[in-house]
Enzyme design. Structure first.
Site, PDB file in Angstrom:
ATOM      1  N   ASP A 369       0.884  -1.166   0.000  1.00 11.07           N
ATOM      2  CA  ASP A 369       0.000   0.000   0.000  1.00 11.07           C
ATOM      3  C   ASP A 369       0.923   1.217   0.000  1.00 11.07           C
ATOM      4  O   ASP A 369       2.116   1.095   0.325  1.00 11.07           O
ATOM      5  CB  ASP A 369      -0.877  -0.032   1.261  1.00 11.07           C
ATOM      6  CG  ASP A 369      -1.652   1.259   1.443  1.00 11.07           C
ATOM      7  OD1 ASP A 369      -2.318   1.670   0.484  1.00 11.07           O
ATOM      8  OD2 ASP A 369      -1.569   1.846   2.535  1.00 11.07           O
ATOM      9  N   ASP A 563      -1.496  -0.631   6.044  1.00 13.83           N
ATOM     10  CA  ASP A 563      -1.664  -0.056   7.376  1.00 13.83           C
ATOM     11  C   ASP A 563      -3.070   0.473   7.655  1.00 13.83           C
ATOM     12  O   ASP A 563      -3.374   0.863   8.773  1.00 13.83           O
ATOM     13  CB  ASP A 563      -0.670   1.097   7.585  1.00 13.83           C
ATOM     14  CG  ASP A 563      -1.114   2.368   6.863  1.00 13.83           C
ATOM     15  OD1 ASP A 563      -1.545   2.249   5.695  1.00 13.83           O
ATOM     16  OD2 ASP A 563      -1.056   3.446   7.469  1.00 13.83           O
ATOM     17  N   ASP A 567      -7.029  -1.757   3.920  1.00 11.21           N
ATOM     18  CA  ASP A 567      -6.063  -2.810   3.598  1.00 11.21           C
ATOM     19  C   ASP A 567      -6.415  -4.147   4.250  1.00 11.21           C
ATOM     20  O   ASP A 567      -5.833  -5.177   3.895  1.00 11.21           O
ATOM     21  CB  ASP A 567      -4.660  -2.394   4.066  1.00 11.21           C
ATOM     22  CG  ASP A 567      -4.160  -1.151   3.356  1.00 11.21           C
ATOM     23  OD1 ASP A 567      -4.452  -1.012   2.156  1.00 11.21           O
ATOM     24  OD2 ASP A 567      -3.496  -0.326   3.999  1.00 11.21           O
TER      25      ASP A 567
END
Length: 668
Positions: A369, A563, A567
């Site tokens: 990410d 995080d 996600d």
């Protein structure tokens, strides 16, 4: 190993529990926590009885110290050992014996048969001259139960992400009816209700803005650090946070239809698709156990046929069963995992799921990410171009921006770090464009291109630099004084200091590195280029992240690093989910591995630790059988007393634990 997770029904469905999506469900007692507590109780209870058994057995039969008559000692050992086998070890006995009848052999089968036969020799010894090995049975079971407890604990405590997600939502809502406000529970909201959300409050449910302007912090859902401007007609998501304006929101979705509930469903579905780490051990055991059973029977028949000595025949066959009882196998995997987990903790790598240790070595693709993972997740001033003194530019900009709650404003204020701010009059926030105000007699305008064009302020001299910053994915604020641009300030979510180093290391080791982000493609590619990632998938919705990971899994095992709330499904879908410890609780709870320090160097260390730990697991599995393989022929020959067999078993356990601890010397 499989490239796709095996599909099986969700645990909740099996237990006929209500669906979590109704947002009424409670996950108060995680299943894995209950399992750990159960094995701990069994272990404690078994050793309370096994220690006296060991004392009686060793003192009399090894050291020759006799406290009672032989018959009374046997009776005591049988009585004290009974709870170890038939209370604390009953689930193992029952499962193992069932396996013998269904021909589904596992480690429990050998443990069950070995301990039962050994225990029964104690009963028979009361009425015949057969040697008593009942004490051995209690010790074997106590060791085995200890192994199961260590294994359960090593697998990690249960994820509570569903509960964490449920807690994200607002608990109360302020509803406007007529000209009056009423505070109600979120569960009482109906579609069409108009909700009033003040600055700093959570938005109760999904809806559309019917009145007001504000910026919304959607980072807990989208992972994007910059707030999103909302005006009349804008859609908003439940559980996100209103920042600096009052919003009137018409509820469009409630309960199980909300965005948050949808994310919960995705997490719960992905959670049911994990592979066990004990596959290798089970495969070995499925062949080993029936082989030993056949060998024990042949040993008994052979000895009884050639010697006509029933006691010796039983002793030899029991020795085979006892030496073959792989109690070390129960410790082989979890002890290595425990040591590996301890090493990881020292480096800020928290291993929540033991399976990750086995799976990590198969990973071919590492997916990141962006916000909060590769980047800091917090906007910072990266560049200042000024036609006046830089300190003066920052002083003017910070004095105005201090009056705004926008994250970009905070970044400018943080950069300036002024002790005293200039007095600002006629301050106004120009939604989505910037701010304006008066300092002394000067009109100050700070904002984007749109605002400058609106105010007919030329920024031609700074055009090329603004374009350069924008191509790098930076947000550029133009500062004008009395109708003239005096400088520009570029703000961006900066890379973490060690992101480039970590990704370069992964690229060097041959891993395919990728970025999946909900951010725009321009910003994503700029960040990817800076940190060395060649492939980018941008503008991805939270539910699509998990789908993209699933597609990538067709090409190999995938590790996903993230995080944010968004996600969580991807962390669960991936073969190994690595969560940043600086991220949200839900992301942390969804990860198999958590990087407590929030540094991507931890990804490289986690991979190295995984390989080292799994190497130790394989070594331990070897040692768990090594003593057996060497000693079984000796036992078949009738040259190995069952007590010696038990000592060999204990030595194999000690070897396994010692070997696991050698892992501490490994540099990761």
């Amino acid at each position: 190993m499989q490239h796709k997770h095996e599909k099986h029904k969700m645990r909740m469905d099996k237990e006929n529990r209500p669906s979590v999506i109704d947002l009424e469900h409670h996950h108060d007692a995680p299943i894995e926590d209950e399992e750990i507590d159960e094995w701990k109780r069994k272990m404690t209870g078994s050793w309370i009885f096994a220690v006296p058994v060991a004392f009686l057995m060793l003192s009399e039969r090894i050291f020759g110290i006799q406290f009672f008559s032989m018959e009374y000692t046997t009776f005591l050992i049988l009585a004290i050992g009974f709870p170890v086998l038939f209370i604390f070890g009953w689930s193992t006995i029952r499962g193992g014996m069932r396996g013998l009848f269904t021909f589904y052999f596992n480690m429990d089968s050998l443990i069950a048969l070995g301990t039962l036969v050994a225990y029964l020799t104690g009963l028979f010894s009361l009425f015949s001259s057969i040697q008593d090995y009942s004490g051995v049975a209690a010790m074997i079971m106590a060791f085995y139960i200890t192994g199961k407890y260590v294994e359960a604990k090593a697998r990690g405590r249960a994820s509570q992400e569903i509960k964490k997600l449920l807690e994200l939502g607002a608990k109360k809502a302020r509803i406007l009816k007529g000209n009056k406000e009423f505070e109600v529970d979120v569960s009482e909201i109906k579609i069409g209700d108009v909700l009033i959300v003040k600055p700093g409050e959570k938005i109760p449910t999904d809806g559309i803005v019917v009145k007001g302007e504000s910026s919304i912090d959607e980072s807990m859902v989208t992972g994007e650090s910059l707030p999103v401007e909302k005006t009349k007609g804008s859609n908003v998501i439940g559980a996100t946070i209103n920042q600096d304006g009052i919003l009137y929101i018409k509820a469009t979705k409630i309960g199980k239809d909300t965005f948050l509930a949808h994310i919960i469903k995705l997490v719960e579905e992905a959670q049911s698709e994990k592979v066990p780490i004990q596959v290798l051990a089970d495969k070995i055991t499925s062949i080993f156990v029936p082989s030993i059973l056949v060998l024990a029977i042949l040993t008994f028949v052979g000895w009884f046929y050639f010697s006509s000595d029933l006691s010796r025949a039983i002793a030899a066959s029991v020795s085979v069963l006892v030496i073959a009882c792989p109690c070390a196998l129960g410790l082989a995997t979890p002890t290595a995992l425990m040591v590996g987990s301890g090493m990881g903790a020292k480096h800020g790598i928290l291993i929540r799921k033991g399976e990750a240790m086995q799976t990590m070595k198969h990973v071919k693709i590492v997916v990141f990410d962006k916000t909060g993972t590769i980047t800091k997740g917090k906007p910072e001033v990266t560049n200042i171009i000024s036609s006046v003194k830089e300190n003066y530019l920052l002083e003017i900009a910070a004095s105005l921006e201090k009056l705004s709650e926008h994250l970009i404003a905070r970044a400018i204020v943080e950069k300036a770090k002024l002790r005293r701010y200039k007095e600002v009059k006629s301050f106004r926030i120009l939604r989505g464009r910037g701010v304006e105000g008066k300092i002394g007699k000067s009109e100050i305008v700070i904002g984007n291109r749109t605002l400058m064009n609106e105010k007919k302020i030329s920024f031609k001299n700074f055009e090329s630099r603004i374009s350069d910053f924008e191509s790098e994915g930076k947000t550029t604020m133009i500062v004008a004084e009395s109708g003239k641009v005096i400088g520009i300030i570029a703000v961006a979510d900066a890379l973490k200091e060690d992101s480039i180093l970590a990704i370069a290391s992964l690229n060097k080791q041959g891993y395919k590195t990728m970025m999946i982000t909900g951010d725009n493609e321009k910003t994503a590619k700029a960040i990817a280029k800076e940190c060395g990632i060649s492939e980018v998938i941008a503008n991805v919705l939270p539910e699509d992240k998990a789908r993209k990971v699933e597609e990538l899994q067709k090409s190999g095992f995938v590790a996903f690093i993230g995080d944010g709330i968004n996600d969580a499904p991807a962390l669960k879908q991936s073969n190994v989910g690595i969560a940043m410890g600086t991220g949200t609780d839900i992301a942390i709870e969804s990860g198999d591995i958590v990087l407590a320090r929030g540094s991507l160097v931890g990804v490289v260390q986690a991979i190295n630790l995984s390989k080292a730990t799994f190497k130790k697991i394989k070594q331990n599995l070897f040692w768990a059988f090594a003593y057996n393989i060497v000693a079984i022929p000796v036992a078949v020959a009738g040259l190995l007393h069952p007590i010696v067999a038990e000592i060999a078993m204990a030595l194999s356990s000690i070897t396994v634990v010692t070997n696991a601890n050698l892992l501490r010397r490994k540099k990761i």
